[in-house]
Design an enzyme around this catalytic site. Structure first.
Site, short mmCIF file in Angstrom:
data_model
loop_
_atom_site.label_atom_id
_atom_site.label_comp_id
_atom_site.label_asym_id
_atom_site.label_seq_id
_atom_site.Cartn_x
_atom_site.Cartn_y
_atom_site.Cartn_z
N CYS A 117 29.19 38.46 44.29
CA CYS A 117 30.24 39.23 44.96
C CYS A 117 30.00 40.72 44.72
O CYS A 117 29.60 41.12 43.63
CB CYS A 117 31.62 38.84 44.40
SG CYS A 117 32.99 39.67 45.26
N LEU B 27 46.51 41.24 44.48
CA LEU B 27 47.06 42.57 44.21
C LEU B 27 46.70 43.01 42.78
O LEU B 27 46.09 44.05 42.58
CB LEU B 27 48.58 42.56 44.43
CG LEU B 27 49.29 43.90 44.25
CD1 LEU B 27 48.83 44.91 45.28
CD2 LEU B 27 50.81 43.72 44.31
N CYS C 241 35.18 43.26 40.43
CA CYS C 241 36.46 43.29 39.70
C CYS C 241 36.15 43.05 38.22
O CYS C 241 35.37 42.16 37.87
CB CYS C 241 37.42 42.22 40.22
SG CYS C 241 37.76 42.43 41.98
N SER D 180 41.34 34.07 50.72
CA SER D 180 41.86 35.01 49.72
C SER D 180 40.99 36.27 49.70
O SER D 180 39.77 36.18 49.62
CB SER D 180 41.83 34.35 48.34
OG SER D 180 42.19 35.26 47.34
N1 SAH Z 1 37.32 37.29 46.17
C1 SAH Z 1 38.58 36.75 46.55
C2 SAH Z 1 38.67 35.26 46.31
C3 SAH Z 1 38.03 34.73 45.06
S1 SAH Z 1 38.77 35.15 43.52
C4 SAH Z 1 39.70 37.47 45.83
O1 SAH Z 1 39.41 38.23 44.92
O2 SAH Z 1 40.83 37.30 46.24
C5 SAH Z 1 40.22 34.12 43.54
C6 SAH Z 1 41.36 34.63 42.66
O3 SAH Z 1 40.99 34.56 41.28
C7 SAH Z 1 41.74 36.08 42.93
O4 SAH Z 1 43.13 36.20 43.09
C8 SAH Z 1 41.32 36.79 41.66
O5 SAH Z 1 42.11 37.92 41.41
C9 SAH Z 1 41.48 35.70 40.64
N2 SAH Z 1 40.74 35.92 39.38
C10 SAH Z 1 39.55 36.53 39.22
N3 SAH Z 1 39.20 36.52 37.92
C11 SAH Z 1 40.20 35.88 37.25
C12 SAH Z 1 40.40 35.55 35.87
N4 SAH Z 1 39.50 35.83 34.95
N5 SAH Z 1 41.55 34.89 35.56
C13 SAH Z 1 42.45 34.55 36.49
N6 SAH Z 1 42.29 34.83 37.81
C14 SAH Z 1 41.18 35.49 38.19
FE1 SF4 Z 2 34.82 39.17 43.95
FE2 SF4 Z 2 36.85 40.38 42.73
FE3 SF4 Z 2 37.29 38.06 44.03
FE4 SF4 Z 2 35.86 38.13 41.74
S1 SF4 Z 2 38.03 38.62 41.99
S2 SF4 Z 2 35.33 37.02 43.60
S3 SF4 Z 2 34.76 40.10 41.94
S4 SF4 Z 2 36.63 40.04 44.92
#
Ligand code: SAH
Ligand code: SF4
Length: 365
Positions: A115, A221, A119, A197
């Site tokens: 990705c 968010l 994040c 998502s």
């Molecule tokens: N890339 C998309 C979908 C994949 S991530 C997105 O970011 O929405 C799916 C969800 O997992 C997102 O809401 C993200 O914020 C959450 N997520 C990522 N890392 C996480 C973690 N370590 N613990 C809990 N939720 C997490």
């Molecule tokens: Fe990609 Fe961020 Fe979703 Fe993880 S939480 S899959 S880095 S967009």
């Protein structure tokens, strides 16, 4: 399979109609029959497609192929959640998860290898982006899990694009997969049961809203101030909270359902009392519901999981102030299958522990 083979799973119904008309002089009705055989009946052997004439069947057989899912590994959590490691094209590996819930199972699929969004709390984010998956590579995850589910006597009722990758960064591949999943002569799923998502790519959210693709939307968010959001989600520099929530407000909710706002609670960072109150103000008047996700630990990333009671306090506060809130407790954490724990290394390909689906076809090719 010849080099000229077209991968059937890479086409939407409309695209297939066009190909059949242009290259085979066949009618739209034939495309409907073909879709029904493949997606409704699970038949990919042209010889068995009895309502299509032999001559056309032979031509189609020489042109189309149906690549099978290659399950490289499968792990089963104590809570019944299953994690699949799929080998897609070029030896790349992606993960899909069958999440066990009280009354149903939800299938979580990947949209990219890695990705680009980086994040700070997400393991997939540490991989960087290798590439986007094709529609076929996405649907093969679905097909592979459907096939393997026979071993467990179960199946799934919902699909979420919450595996590896940012689905709206792979707009065409993902929306075409959604079209086939929700087509009544495709997989026949309700758009309410298919969720994309996003980390907040505002132009793509608007593009999706304006398209004829019907799907449920979830938006991550994960903070209530731009300062903290930018710190943990670099995408916020480009599209800050205000712009993101404007796009959410304009997203059509009928016949689709309310947008889900995902909020990963990072202990002590974005889950203060002030954040809780700010979230209520930010959500006021929006056609949304909130999913609170306690942070799932990824060693070395430096975040904390909030206390259980505090997560309940947040839920109660939101509900008491008119914001519908649910808690998504982690599933499959013992096999690193929970939200944000997915990551693969394509260079370290392990030998298969499972019979690889589709080996016969590969050998015959
Ligand atoms: N890339 C998309 C979908 C994949 S991530 C997105 O970011 O929405 C799916 C969800 O997992 C997102 O809401 C993200 O914020 C959450 N997520 C990522 N890392 C996480 C973690 N370590 N613990 C809990 N939720 C997490
Ligand atoms: Fe990609 Fe961020 Fe979703 Fe993880 S939480 S899959 S880095 S967009």
């Amino acid at each position: 399979m010849t080099e000229l083979s077209r991968d059937f799973y890479n086409y939407s119904y409309d695209e297939l109609v066009e190909i059949l008309e242009k290259d085979f002089g066949a009618t739209k009705f034939r495309a409907t029959q073909l879709f029904e055989w493949v997606y409704r009946k699970g038949v990919t052997d042209f010889d068995l497609m009895s309502n299509i004439g032999r001559e056309l069947r032979e031509k189609l057989a020489a042109s189309f192929c149906f690549p099978k899912a290659r399950i490289h590994d499968r792990q089963i959590s104590q809570d019944g959640t299953r994690k699949y490691l799929f080998e897609v094209e070029n030896g790349d590996l992606v993960e899909a998860v069958m999440i066990k819930q009280a009354k149903r199972m939800t299938l979580c699929v990947s949209s990219q290898v890695g990705c680009a969004m980086a994040c700070a709390f997400c393991r997939t984010g540490t991989m960087g982006l290798k590439r986007s998956l094709s529609t076929s590579e996405i649907l093969r995850q679905v097909n592979g899990v459907i096939e393997d589910a026979k071993n467990f006597g179960d199946g799934f009722s919902n699909i979420v694009f919450m595996g590896m990758g940012e689905p709206l960064h792979n707009f065409d591949g993902v929306t075409r997969a959604v079209r086939n999943l929700t087509n009544s002569i495709g997989y026949g799923m309700s758009p309410r049961k298919v969720t994309v998502s996003t980390s907040g790519l505002v132009p793509q959210i608007r593009k999706l809203a304006q398209s004829d693709v019907s799907v449920s939307l979830a938006v991550s968010l994960n903070a209530t101030t731009d300062e903290i959001r930018t710190q943990v989600m670099p995408v916020n520099k480009r599209w800050p909270i205000k712009e993101l929530l404007e796009a959410v407000k304009e997203f059509p909710d009928c016949p689709r359902k309310k947008v889900t706002i995902e909020y990963v609670m990072l202990g002590g960072l974005n889950d203060t009392e002030a954040d809780m109150k700010r979230l209520v103000s930010l959500m006021r008047g929006l056609p949304i519901k909130v999913n609170l996700i306690p942070y799932n630990d990824n060693a070395g990333l430096g975040f904390k999981t909030p206390a259980r009671d505090w997560v309940f306090t947040w839920q109660k506060h939101l509900n008491a102030h008119g914001v519908q809130a649910f808690i998504r407790w982690s599933k499959g954490a013992d096999i690193a299958a929970a939200c944000g724990q997915l990551a693969t290394d394509s260079k370290q390909t392990k030998p298969s522990r499972l019979p690889v689906l589709g080996d016969q076809e590969q050998a015959a090719a």
